[in-house]
Scaffold this active site. Sequence first.
Site, PDB file in Angstrom:
ATOM      1  N   LYS A 150       0.630   8.162  12.213  1.00 25.78           N
ATOM      2  CA  LYS A 150       1.652   7.485  11.408  1.00 25.78           C
ATOM      3  C   LYS A 150       2.963   8.253  11.563  1.00 25.78           C
ATOM      4  CE  LYS A 150       3.457   5.093   7.808  1.00 25.78           C
ATOM      5  NZ  LYS A 150       2.944   5.376   6.453  1.00 25.78           N
ATOM      6  N   ASP A 155       0.214  -1.761   1.699  1.00 22.07           N
ATOM      7  CA  ASP A 155       0.763  -0.506   1.178  1.00 22.07           C
ATOM      8  C   ASP A 155       0.139  -0.186  -0.182  1.00 22.07           C
ATOM      9  OD1 ASP A 155       2.190   1.819   1.423  1.00 22.07           O
ATOM     10  OD2 ASP A 155       4.171   0.918   1.257  1.00 22.07           O
TER      11      ASP A 155
END
Length: 433
Positions: free
Chosen positions: A214, A349
């Site tokens: 990420k 998220d």
Amino acid sequence: MSVRQLILALPLLAAGVCAHAQSLVVQAGQLLDRPGAAPRAASTLLIVDGEVVEVRDGHHGPDAFAVAGARLVDLREYFVLPGLIDSHVHLTSDLGGVAGQLAAVQRSQSDNALEAAHNARKTLAAGFTTVRNLGDGDGEIRALRDAINAGKLPGPRILTANTSISATAGHGDPTLGFRPELHSALDSGNTCDSVEGCRRAVRRQIAQGADVIKLLITGGVNSRIGAGLGAQMFEDEARAVVETAHMYDRKVAVHAHGADGINLALRLGVDSIEHGTLLDAEGIRLFRDSGAWYVPTLSTVNGYRERLAANPDAYTGEVLEKIQWRIGITGKSLEQAVPAGVKIAFGTDAGVSLHGRNADEFELMVRHGMTPAQAIAAATANAAELLGVGDTVGSLEPGKQADLIAVRGNPLEDVTVLKQVALVMKAGKVIGE
């Protein structure tokens, strides 16, 4: 009669997961075995050792299959579809704002691990049998992933990024907002500021068991720094991250809000853009040319609204300003991306929004331009392809894992029925409440 009562001869385990029968026969009222195609009417699946072996039209009992001791799951009153996939979660917490900042110095690694296990179980119960965890703490998610894979704890399959990689003073710098004398204790070794440093940061995450990398290439809504939402990494630094990750056969998921950061990441050949809030025409062209996936994460606005409704002081200063902006603009990029043919994968998220509420994203995706069928494909076949697990999950075809959910009503007509999942099966095991 409840679905639980319809499950025949499957004894309950104390953990709330039914024992893994060698063979199951699942009767479905309607079956979406291949998302993107039309659903089947009455259908029957044969599952052996957690894997789909056969799909037949019509309802058939165990005696119709040449498999000794097959047991029946009667879902004739339900719509059955593959287990759902959330491509963007943060399992260690669903706190935010000032409460989240305080938790960073109050909670131990053990606290975070137990919280993550709790959130994983809620996520699985909501019908999400696979997730990609895009950045959390000190190895808690790696340990949870391994425990779930070993059958020690209930939860979805997890692909983890370990700790997100950020520039110093970037969105993922854990020292932001804290006094300088606390910085050494908070530093997680995830920041980098040169080509050499960024290569080292990627290798560190891979050495610690990361499945995916990420990269935080722009500013973020929740970061405590008034530096905007544009790019915060130089091209050579970001390129070093992408090239090193791909050298190790790891995909790269990129947090990006500003168009400059989105377009830089796409030019570098990243695998997905998370958020993509300020997508422009150049970004759409780059998405199509590169084949990267867009993960919109619309559910963040639900978390912001709910926290502010409960406590108007939940967020302060520049963070509150950015949240108000994000609430107003969310969904605009998706409205451009859908008609342009950009590939879209489902991600919430969760952590910014509440765990266990992942299916709220479907309603927002439809509101901002997707059909229910497109949204469901984004959370099954598309997300499986993005995560690199399309050979095992994402559809209910022979040879794939028996991950499925059952709902009342047709989600292709009303996607909100996915918020109330009646039954979850992961690898042939029926999950209890």
